[in-house]
Design a protein around this motif. Sequence first.
Motif, PDB file in Angstrom:
ATOM      1  N   GLN A  98       0.365   1.658   5.439  1.00 53.60           N
ATOM      2  CA  GLN A  98      -1.077   1.725   5.646  1.00 53.60           C
ATOM      3  C   GLN A  98      -1.343   1.789   7.142  1.00 53.60           C
ATOM      4  O   GLN A  98      -0.886   0.935   7.905  1.00 53.60           O
ATOM      5  CB  GLN A  98      -1.819   0.543   5.043  1.00 53.60           C
ATOM      6  N   LYS A 110      -3.251  13.553   5.058  1.00 54.17           N
ATOM      7  CA  LYS A 110      -2.458  12.555   4.332  1.00 54.17           C
ATOM      8  C   LYS A 110      -1.317  13.196   3.539  1.00 54.17           C
ATOM      9  O   LYS A 110      -0.170  12.754   3.638  1.00 54.17           O
ATOM     10  CB  LYS A 110      -3.364  11.755   3.391  1.00 54.17           C
ATOM     11  N   SER A 128      -1.594   5.446   3.227  1.00 61.18           N
ATOM     12  CA  SER A 128      -3.034   5.232   3.116  1.00 61.18           C
ATOM     13  C   SER A 128      -3.541   4.884   4.506  1.00 61.18           C
ATOM     14  O   SER A 128      -2.760   4.613   5.410  1.00 61.18           O
ATOM     15  CB  SER A 128      -3.355   4.111   2.118  1.00 61.18           C
ATOM     16  N   THR A 130      -7.056   2.989   6.674  1.00 57.51           N
ATOM     17  CA  THR A 130      -8.295   2.230   6.621  1.00 57.51           C
ATOM     18  C   THR A 130      -8.777   1.981   8.034  1.00 57.51           C
ATOM     19  O   THR A 130      -8.048   2.215   8.998  1.00 57.51           O
ATOM     20  CB  THR A 130      -8.105   0.898   5.853  1.00 57.51           C
TER      21      THR A 130
END
Length: 153
Positions: A98, A110, A128, A130
């Motif tokens: 992440q 991605k 991922s 964030t």
Amino acid sequence: MRVASAIDVHAFSAEPRPLMLACLEFSATGGLAGHSDADVAAHAAADALLIASGIGELGTVFGTDRPEWKGALGAALLGEAVRLVREGGWTIENVSIQIIGQKPRFAPRKDEAQEAMTKIVGAPVLLSATTTDHLGALGRVEGIAALATALLS
């Protein structure tokens, strides 16, 4: 089975250099500061693999006291970590990463990044990203972090 997690954090560089992230170049300038290319995703993945295998950790295997790794691509560090892990008799089952930061916008690349990292690792790499909703140093766009978990058998 062994599992390990690792984190890597780098500040944005004051000097112009490419932004490398998840084994891809995101821009020609605006890169991260570090001994190598400062690819936090590749570094965190390599660190998790090295820790899970019992070989060591990123700083002991590829530390700043090793001039041959100065300026190295994260893909090269990750590839060498994979080689060492396999040489140690381990099979890499998967790696999950992440990325944490306000920029760059990661979602459009991605799939490309997952494909590039999966090819290097030889096992599924899941990515991922964030943000921190503008909280803290990462939220102020002072750097980027990545957290990786590796599973070995």
